[in-house]
Structure formats: structure tokens, C-alpha cells
Design a protein around this motif. Structure first.
Motif, mmCIF file in Angstrom:
data_model
loop_
_atom_site.group_PDB
_atom_site.id
_atom_site.type_symbol
_atom_site.label_atom_id
_atom_site.label_comp_id
_atom_site.label_asym_id
_atom_site.label_seq_id
_atom_site.Cartn_x
_atom_site.Cartn_y
_atom_site.Cartn_z
ATOM 1 N N GLU A 405 -34.523 -9.452 20.257
ATOM 2 C CA GLU A 405 -35.063 -8.119 20.544
ATOM 3 C C GLU A 405 -34.963 -7.194 19.340
ATOM 4 O O GLU A 405 -35.846 -6.371 19.112
ATOM 5 C CB GLU A 405 -34.308 -7.502 21.734
ATOM 6 C CG GLU A 405 -34.881 -6.178 22.169
ATOM 7 C CD GLU A 405 -34.442 -5.796 23.578
ATOM 8 O OE1 GLU A 405 -34.461 -6.685 24.448
ATOM 9 O OE2 GLU A 405 -34.077 -4.627 23.794
ATOM 10 N N ALA A 406 -33.883 -7.302 18.588
ATOM 11 C CA ALA A 406 -33.715 -6.407 17.446
ATOM 12 C C ALA A 406 -32.691 -6.983 16.476
ATOM 13 O O ALA A 406 -31.847 -7.794 16.860
ATOM 14 C CB ALA A 406 -33.236 -5.025 17.926
ATOM 15 N N ILE A 407 -32.801 -6.547 15.199
ATOM 16 C CA ILE A 407 -31.754 -6.829 14.218
ATOM 17 C C ILE A 407 -30.979 -5.529 14.011
ATOM 18 O O ILE A 407 -31.564 -4.477 13.738
ATOM 19 C CB ILE A 407 -32.350 -7.331 12.889
ATOM 20 C CG1 ILE A 407 -33.045 -8.678 13.110
ATOM 21 C CG2 ILE A 407 -31.275 -7.447 11.810
ATOM 22 C CD1 ILE A 407 -33.720 -9.250 11.881
ATOM 23 N N GLU A 408 -29.688 -5.616 14.190
ATOM 24 C CA GLU A 408 -28.846 -4.418 14.105
ATOM 25 C C GLU A 408 -27.873 -4.563 12.941
ATOM 26 O O GLU A 408 -27.219 -5.596 12.793
ATOM 27 C CB GLU A 408 -28.041 -4.246 15.414
ATOM 28 C CG GLU A 408 -28.879 -4.118 16.671
ATOM 29 C CD GLU A 408 -29.511 -2.732 16.854
ATOM 30 O OE1 GLU A 408 -29.303 -1.853 15.975
ATOM 31 O OE2 GLU A 408 -30.204 -2.525 17.861
ATOM 32 N N GLY A 409 -27.792 -3.517 12.116
ATOM 33 C CA GLY A 409 -26.930 -3.557 10.934
ATOM 34 C C GLY A 409 -25.529 -3.048 11.226
ATOM 35 O O GLY A 409 -25.326 -2.190 12.093
ATOM 36 N N PHE A 410 -24.565 -3.600 10.482
ATOM 37 C CA PHE A 410 -23.174 -3.160 10.614
ATOM 38 C C PHE A 410 -22.991 -1.719 10.126
ATOM 39 O O PHE A 410 -22.067 -1.018 10.556
ATOM 40 C CB PHE A 410 -22.239 -4.070 9.796
ATOM 41 C CG PHE A 410 -21.866 -5.361 10.491
ATOM 42 C CD1 PHE A 410 -22.521 -5.793 11.634
ATOM 43 C CD2 PHE A 410 -20.840 -6.152 9.982
ATOM 44 C CE1 PHE A 410 -22.158 -6.989 12.246
ATOM 45 C CE2 PHE A 410 -20.468 -7.345 10.597
ATOM 46 C CZ PHE A 410 -21.136 -7.766 11.725
ATOM 47 N N ALA A 433 -29.590 -9.818 16.888
ATOM 48 C CA ALA A 433 -29.046 -10.450 15.682
ATOM 49 C C ALA A 433 -28.410 -9.349 14.843
ATOM 50 O O ALA A 433 -29.004 -8.275 14.648
ATOM 51 C CB ALA A 433 -30.146 -11.152 14.897
ATOM 52 N N PHE A 434 -27.203 -9.602 14.377
ATOM 53 C CA PHE A 434 -26.515 -8.649 13.502
ATOM 54 C C PHE A 434 -26.775 -9.011 12.043
ATOM 55 O O PHE A 434 -26.647 -10.181 11.666
ATOM 56 C CB PHE A 434 -24.997 -8.677 13.744
ATOM 57 C CG PHE A 434 -24.580 -8.106 15.074
ATOM 58 C CD1 PHE A 434 -24.662 -6.731 15.314
ATOM 59 C CD2 PHE A 434 -24.096 -8.938 16.077
ATOM 60 C CE1 PHE A 434 -24.265 -6.206 16.549
ATOM 61 C CE2 PHE A 434 -23.704 -8.422 17.302
ATOM 62 C CZ PHE A 434 -23.794 -7.055 17.544
ATOM 63 N N ASP A 435 -27.133 -7.995 11.261
ATOM 64 C CA ASP A 435 -27.168 -8.162 9.810
ATOM 65 C C ASP A 435 -25.915 -7.492 9.260
ATOM 66 O O ASP A 435 -25.829 -6.265 9.253
ATOM 67 C CB ASP A 435 -28.434 -7.524 9.231
ATOM 68 C CG ASP A 435 -28.502 -7.664 7.712
ATOM 69 O OD1 ASP A 435 -27.461 -7.949 7.075
ATOM 70 O OD2 ASP A 435 -29.601 -7.494 7.165
ATOM 71 N N PRO A 436 -24.919 -8.271 8.793
ATOM 72 C CA PRO A 436 -23.641 -7.670 8.411
ATOM 73 C C PRO A 436 -23.716 -6.844 7.129
ATOM 74 O O PRO A 436 -22.744 -6.172 6.775
ATOM 75 C CB PRO A 436 -22.719 -8.884 8.191
ATOM 76 C CG PRO A 436 -23.480 -10.075 8.626
ATOM 77 C CD PRO A 436 -24.925 -9.722 8.645
ATOM 78 N N TRP A 437 -24.866 -6.890 6.459
ATOM 79 C CA TRP A 437 -25.003 -6.209 5.170
ATOM 80 C C TRP A 437 -25.924 -4.995 5.255
ATOM 81 O O TRP A 437 -26.052 -4.258 4.272
ATOM 82 C CB TRP A 437 -25.521 -7.187 4.109
ATOM 83 C CG TRP A 437 -24.618 -8.380 3.991
ATOM 84 C CD1 TRP A 437 -24.743 -9.571 4.648
ATOM 85 C CD2 TRP A 437 -23.416 -8.459 3.232
ATOM 86 N NE1 TRP A 437 -23.697 -10.399 4.334
ATOM 87 C CE2 TRP A 437 -22.871 -9.744 3.454
ATOM 88 C CE3 TRP A 437 -22.755 -7.571 2.373
ATOM 89 C CZ2 TRP A 437 -21.678 -10.159 2.858
ATOM 90 C CZ3 TRP A 437 -21.581 -8.001 1.770
ATOM 91 C CH2 TRP A 437 -21.048 -9.281 2.022
ATOM 92 N N ALA A 438 -26.553 -4.808 6.377
ATOM 93 C CA ALA A 438 -27.522 -3.702 6.497
ATOM 94 C C ALA A 438 -26.904 -2.535 7.273
ATOM 95 O O ALA A 438 -25.936 -2.717 8.014
ATOM 96 C CB ALA A 438 -28.779 -4.183 7.205
#
Lengths: 438, 438
Positions: A405-410, A433-438
């Protein structure tokens, strides 16, 4: 590689419902077979909620997440291209020879040694040395870095796909290979591979439909006329894994049994999930051959019972794929399956009775398959489907037929991360999905 | 044929434990597809005890017994050789064309129409028109005569065996084809045919061991080295069906996988049963090739757990054949089966919970097959084994390796018959065959 430094990670805290984005030490190699992966994307999966919601047993604080894709940043000394060693023991999995820093990799959601008797048989989910990422015994992938035990056996190098000319598979698509697509494929091939389906699939009457079983010819035998029959399937549960199971089942049926007629009823009480699957299905059918001789319909629970009864004159489906993991889903599967049918359950079940009585299983000649997908073994098969169906599995997050559904940044901070878990737990958002760098 | 007269029959009376040898009217044709059979021998089977012991539901008085062998004495008008008709509808089972008065026949323990979708697929146990002999809905075979519905589909003419030059198979041996030998064969071939056994049997790693599933070659794959491995099996329950299952498993392994090594642990708490199986096994091994590359050992329950653990380093058996039919037998099977293994249950289970929790099935990737043997379809396969292993299945009743302990005549009178049931119920006698004319 800044292994001496801190990194961001989503950590589970006891007793429950307390997910924290924290700074913790980056992981270090602990064994010569280890690999350190810099995480590009980490998935949030429905089965993460089992731990999120707490258990009866006390559990240690740990990093969450069992789905991740990323890049190799450090190799243990047992890798040929390790900076600390250029020798390698013969006869080990070839990835110990070939894996390099900078390689893009997907990890199976459980580690596996690759060299024990079970691993060599492809039963990677039951490796006695295997651990689940994102559990108290193995730190998970919802972090900037993750340590992968037995990297030469656990990791899947995406170059294996790219050598097929599929260089454009995005990270959010590759992430599906960690768990949900292999598990969906597993459900479909287990069902189709069951000997009770051999007769409806091949037309040979039981038991002569079984491999290696022939009659002498001196005894009379009945003849089946099943090649003109319609094969009926049900898929119970249309979360991301259930949707993958539907796509895998469609693919298996159309490629392996292109002349056979079939019908699939895909079932979920949640309307938004049904809508997503309908969009996916229309994508598959768009080329005019994706659905072959078949038809998939999407239904709520009660409607599904009516549909199956009408389709089959009350007989039921030859196989039901159960992708939920509780007693009520199993009971629905029982209601939908035909006598001498198969229920393939890939749902993660709780420590509660399955709810079946022996007599009802006997009286319907039901077969049941339970258990965790042998993910590393199945990634190889799922990768082929991933590349083939990029029209679905490559869809940008948030699209009408996307599984993510979405990519979510830390960088949104701890409060946002905590809220994402809360909303996911309540079913207010789909797969993240988590983007740990965004 | 004295159909207007009375005959002797063993009748079940409510509510329980009241089996009476009585004079009742001989059965008459009720439908053009019916056959009247003069019973030569009728078996007493462990599952007869389910009814003998009574149920919660009120049940009608009826003739007991679902195993019988005999001779055709009257044919319905749909048979070509019927005295009342010499025409026959085209396209029906060939036995409607060929069956004659005087033919020797064995009946499957359930009737089946032979012409519905399920019957044509060989799933004769789930024919919607099928009935269990010796139940309130269909009079049984422990009588001088019995009416067989759908005789052209339900009966197996022993001439099919005799055409193979096996003219000397005695009635007490043919009686095994009614239920126990087909059910034993069913257990063995279900287990061996399960896709989870494809890897241990063939050496190809899962999932490439499944029919029709191939890899593109572009993705890495593990290699299995199972051809040198030993295949481990357990058989839980050494009643007559369990013994048949052992012999069938031995036969399947030695004929289909002659180069493979295997070990079977056959389990029963009752010493006399273990002794009978040991004698059978020594018969099989006597020709120096009957057991191939394998070994069968006979054990009590606790010893069996130790044996399997030692054999497999704690891994467990690739398949367990459960031939008892209750939750404790299923639980023992669970303890003995390896991860990613198969439990094939042919026991008749009661209306009680199976006793499994979802989590334990998930955590071991267990597959389970339940249900009644499709007897009529399996008779064809079992008959080949019956003829082949007359050294066992032809043994005179009461012999040290015989499945039948004694033949008992009706002329001994009601009190003796009643006492036989009582002793059988208490496990004081083994399998009995009744001769209604002696």
C-alpha cells in the motif's frame, strides 16, 4: 560500513503493542558464514502481528520484521570474496563462492543452513539450525542493517533473476520474494501436487492416477471422464499471501493445464481486499490468454458457499487453499471442499485446537497439508513468477492492483512508525514497506 | 433360490451388545440393478464393533457385517444374463453384461453406483448413492443371503483373478478383498503417493520433486543426496488392516523402489498381534528377496518412539500409517512423523476432536490424509497383491501368520454367535469368518 556506529531499527518491547523506532548498535559478523546486509526495504507482514500482540510467554526485546531486500556490505570469512579470507571449503552452497560486497539480495524469512539433510531436500523451513527473522532468537529486518546467518544458503541473489534479462525489478517487487510470494506459490503447488488432485487433473481414475501405480489389465477398471469436467478451487483469505496464492494458482493452471476448464472462488469478508484481487485478475486476463479456460470470482464468506454449491451441484471444490490460519478458516475450508478433496493450509495457526472431529474428516476423506513455506527453496520458483508477472508484482506501491500500500520512511520518526503498526494491527492500512533510509 | 423362505442372519438389536442369530426372510430383488448373493463366508471386522457397542442415535434392527464372499443366485432385470431380461442399456459397467448366476463374487464393503462422477473417478467410497453393508440403511452379509445394490458396480468377480491362473484362491482368502486388504493397500499407496514423499523417494529436492514442476535453470538450486538415505516408516496399529498395510507397504517398496533402503517400525501394544506380524514378515523374507533392501521391526508403543528416534537421530519417519482411528493413535503418529512428513489415517474415527492444535501442525509441516478406503476401486489393486502373496493371504484360518483366526458356523446356534461377538469385542479372539451354512 559503519558497524561500530548506531543504526535505526524498529524494536518490539514487552509485553505487547509497544513498537519503538530506536537507535541501536549496527550488527556485526558473529560467525564466518554471516553476511551483513544494508536494508533497502523491509516489509510489514500480517504474521508480524502475532508477536506484536504479545504471547503468553515472556519474550526478549528484538528488532522486528522477517521480510527484507538490500545490499551486501560485509561478508564473513567463509566467503571467497570476503576481505578477511579468500579460501573456501569445497562442496558448500555456491553462493559462498560467488557472493560479493555490493550484491543485491533478498532473504528468505527464515534462515537455513543449506547443508543439513532437510535443507538438501529443499525442506528449508524445517532446518534444525533455522531461525525466524524478527523473533527473539534472530534480529529482524526492519532496520538499517541486518545480520544474516548462513548467508550462503539463506540469501537469494537477485542477479539470478537479472541474468534472465529482468534487470528492472524494483526493490518493492523483490521484497515479495522474502515471504508472501513463495508462500502463495507453495499453497498452489501443494494443492495441485496432491495425489487426490491427480484424477481430476489427468482424467485417470484413482488409484491409477498415482505415479507408478498400474493395473495388470486382468482386473476390470472404471474409466474416468474428467477431462471435460471443470476443476473447482477455493482460496480462503485474500490478504497479500492469499492474493499471491490466487495469482500462483492461476499461473499453474494456465501454464500446466492449458486445455482444462477451471473455476476459482476467492474469499474474504473485507471488501477492499476483494476489490484489489479483482483488479489483479483483470490485469492477468488483459492479454486474452492469462486466464486460459478459467474463471475467477471474488466473494464474501456466505456468498462463496452458495457459489461453490451452485458450481458443483453441492459436491464442493477439489482443493481449498487456506491462507488465514485459524479454526474458522479451516471449518469454512471443510465446508467448501469436496469429498476426497484437499485443504492446503499455509496460514500461521495459533496454539488452539483445529476444531475438527475425526469422524467428519473420515466421512469426507479429507486431506490436509499444514505448515510454513520452505521459503528459500520456494524463492527459486517464485522468482520466475515474479519476473513473469511484473504487471502485477511490479506495480508501484499504492496502485489499485499493488500488494504494497505504501513505502514509509524511518525519518518520519518514532510516533509515525508506532502509528503505522497500530493502524496495520486494526486493518486500517494494507501491507507496508519500510525504507530505513528515507 | 428360496427367496420366499426364511434364512439365518446375525442381527443387531438396540441399544447395544445384543447380537442375535435369527430367522428372517431371505432378501429379494428390489431394483433391476440388484444382485442376490448366496454368502459363502462373512467376516467380522473391528469396525463392526462401532455399531455393536451402540451409538447416541436410535438405530433400526439390521443384519450385521460388511465383508462377504459368495455366489450369485439371482440377477436383476438390468443384467444381460438375468432370467427376466436379456437386454442391457449401453455404456454401463461391463459386469451388467457378463455377470451370471453361479459366478463367485466378492463385494466391496460399501455399495457404489459405478456411474456417477465420483465413481468414475475411482472415488467409490464417496458415491452419493453408496451405503455401508451391515448398517441400518443396508442389510449386511452375516447371513445366508444378501442383496447387493448396483451389483454391476459393487461386486468384484473372482474370475478376474482366476483368468490370471490363480484358480486356487480359497474363499477365506478372497474375503480379505472386501475391506481389510484394499484398506491396507490404500494406506500404503496414499503414503507413498504423497508429494512430501517424492523427495525422499526420488532424491530430487523439493519442490522439483513434484510432477510437472521444473526450474528455469537460471536460478540456483540445492541438490538432494537422498538416494543413499534410509526411508523410515511407522505403522500404528497391527489389527488385520494394519497387518495388511504392512504387507502392502513392503510390497510397494520392494517392487517400486527395489534399490532403496528402508526401515519400518510396526507398532501395537498387543503382543499376540506383534507376533503374528513377525511371522508374516519372516514369510515374506523367506525367498531372500521379499524384503529387498529393508528391515521391518515390531514394537510396543514406548519402544517404538525410542526406535524411531535412534534410527533417525530424532528426525522422525517420512510417513506414518495410522490404522487405529482415535486421537491417541493420531498423537502417537504426530510424535513419530518427521517435519514435512505425512500421516495417512485409514482408521474409522469417532465424533471426537482429533486433538491437534493448529500451531503444532504448522510447526512441523504435517500433512494428514483421512478417510474410508474407496474399496471397489482398490479391490483391483489389492487382488493383484492377494494373488501374489498367497503364502500369507492364503494361510488357513488359525495359522500362525493367518489374518483370520477361525471359521465359525451358524449351526453352533445363537448363544455361540452371541459369545463370539462378546469375545471379539473384548479382544479375546482375533478376526472371525462366519460360514452361514456350516
Amino acid at each position: 560500513m559503519d558497524s561500530a556506529n548506531l543504526m535505526k531499527a524498529i524494536r518490539w518491547h514487552p509485553p505487547s503493542y509497544d513498537q519503538r523506532l530506536e537507535d541501536i548498535p549496527t550488527p556485526m559478523l558473529q560467525h564466518p558464514d554471516d553476511v551483513i546486509v544494508k536494508v533497502a526495504l523491509a516489509g510489514l507482514c500480517g504474521s508480524d502481528l502475532h508477536i506484536y500482540r504479545g504471547t503468553d510467554k515472556p519474550m526478549a526485546i528484538h528488532t522486528s520484521g522477517h521480510e527484507f531486500v538490500g545490499t551486501v556490505v560485509e561478508l564473513g570469512s567463509n566467503y571467497k570474496h570476503s576481505s578477511v579470507n579468500d579460501t573456501k571449503t569445497e562442496g558448500r552452497p555456491s553462493l559462498y563462492d560467488t557472493l560479493k560486497v555490493g550484491d543485491e539480495v533478498v532473504s528468505a524469512f527464515t534462515s537455513n543452513c543449506g547443508e543439513c539433510r532437510l535443507c538438501k531436500q529443499g525442506i528449508t523451513c524445517r532446518c534444525p539450525f533455522g531461525l525466524l527473522f524478527g523473533s527473539p532468537r534472530l534480529e529482524g529486518g526492519q532496520a538499517q542493517y541486518v545480520r544474516v546467518p548462513f548467508g550462503g544458503a539463506t540469501l537469494f541473489p537477485t542477479s539470478a533473476l537479472k541474468s534472465e534479462g529482468k534487470s528492472e525489478i524494483a526493490a518493492h517487487s523483490l521484497l515479495l520474494l522474502a515471504d508472501i510470494l513463495p508462500t502463495g506459490v507453495y499453497a498452489a503447488i501443494q494443492a495441485l501436487g496432491h495425489p487426490k488432485l491427480a484424477t481430476p487433473l489427468t482424467g485417470a481414475p484413482w488409484p491409477y492416477s498415482l505415479p507408478g501405480l498400474t493395473t495388470t489389465g486382468a482386473v476390470p477398471r472404471t474409466s474416468a471422464e474428467t477431462n471435460d469436467d471443470v476443476l473447482h478451487f477455493a482460496v480462503v483469505g485474500l490478504g497479500p499471501v492469499g492474493m499471491c496464492a490466487c495469482v500462483a494458482l492461476l499461473d499453474q493452471l494456465t501454464t500446466r493445464y492449458p486445455t482444462r476448464k477451471w473455476k476459482i472462488v476467492a474469499i474474504d469478508p473485507i471488501e477492499s481486499r476483494r476489490r484489489t484481487l479483482e483488479t489483479m485478475y483483470s490485469t492477468i486476463g488483459a492479454d486474452g490468454k492469462g486466464t486460459g479456460q478459467g474463471e475467477l470470482v471474488v466473494r464474501g464468506i456466505e456468498e462463496a458457499k452458495t457459489t461453490v454449491s451452485e458450481w458443483t451441484n453441492g459436491e464442493g471444490c477439489c482443493a481449498v487453499l487456506e491462507v488465514v490460519g485459524n479454526a474458522s478458516a479451516l471449518n469454512l475450508s471443510y465446508d467448501l471442499v469436496r469429498p476426497f478433496g484437499v485443504i492446503t493450509s499455509v496460514g500461521v495457526h495459533p496454539a488452539k485446537p483445529v476444531g475438527f472431529e475425526g469422524e467428519e474428516l473420515y466421512n469426507k476423506n479429507v486431506s490436509l497439508d499444514f505448515g510454513r513455506c520452505p521459503a528459500r527453496a520456494m524463492i527459486e520458483v517464485a522468482a520466475v513468477l515474479l519476473a513473469k508477472r511484473q504487471d502485477i508484482f511490479g506495480s508501484a506501491p499504492g496502485g489499485s492492483n499493488s500488494l504494497i500500500e505504501a513505502i514509509e520512511g524511518f525519518k518520519q520518526g518514532p510516533e509515525v512508525v508506532k502509528a503505522i503498526y497500530e493502524k496495520f494491527d486494526k486493518g486500517l492500512v494494507g501491507k507496508i514497506a519500510f525504507d530505513p533510509w528515507a
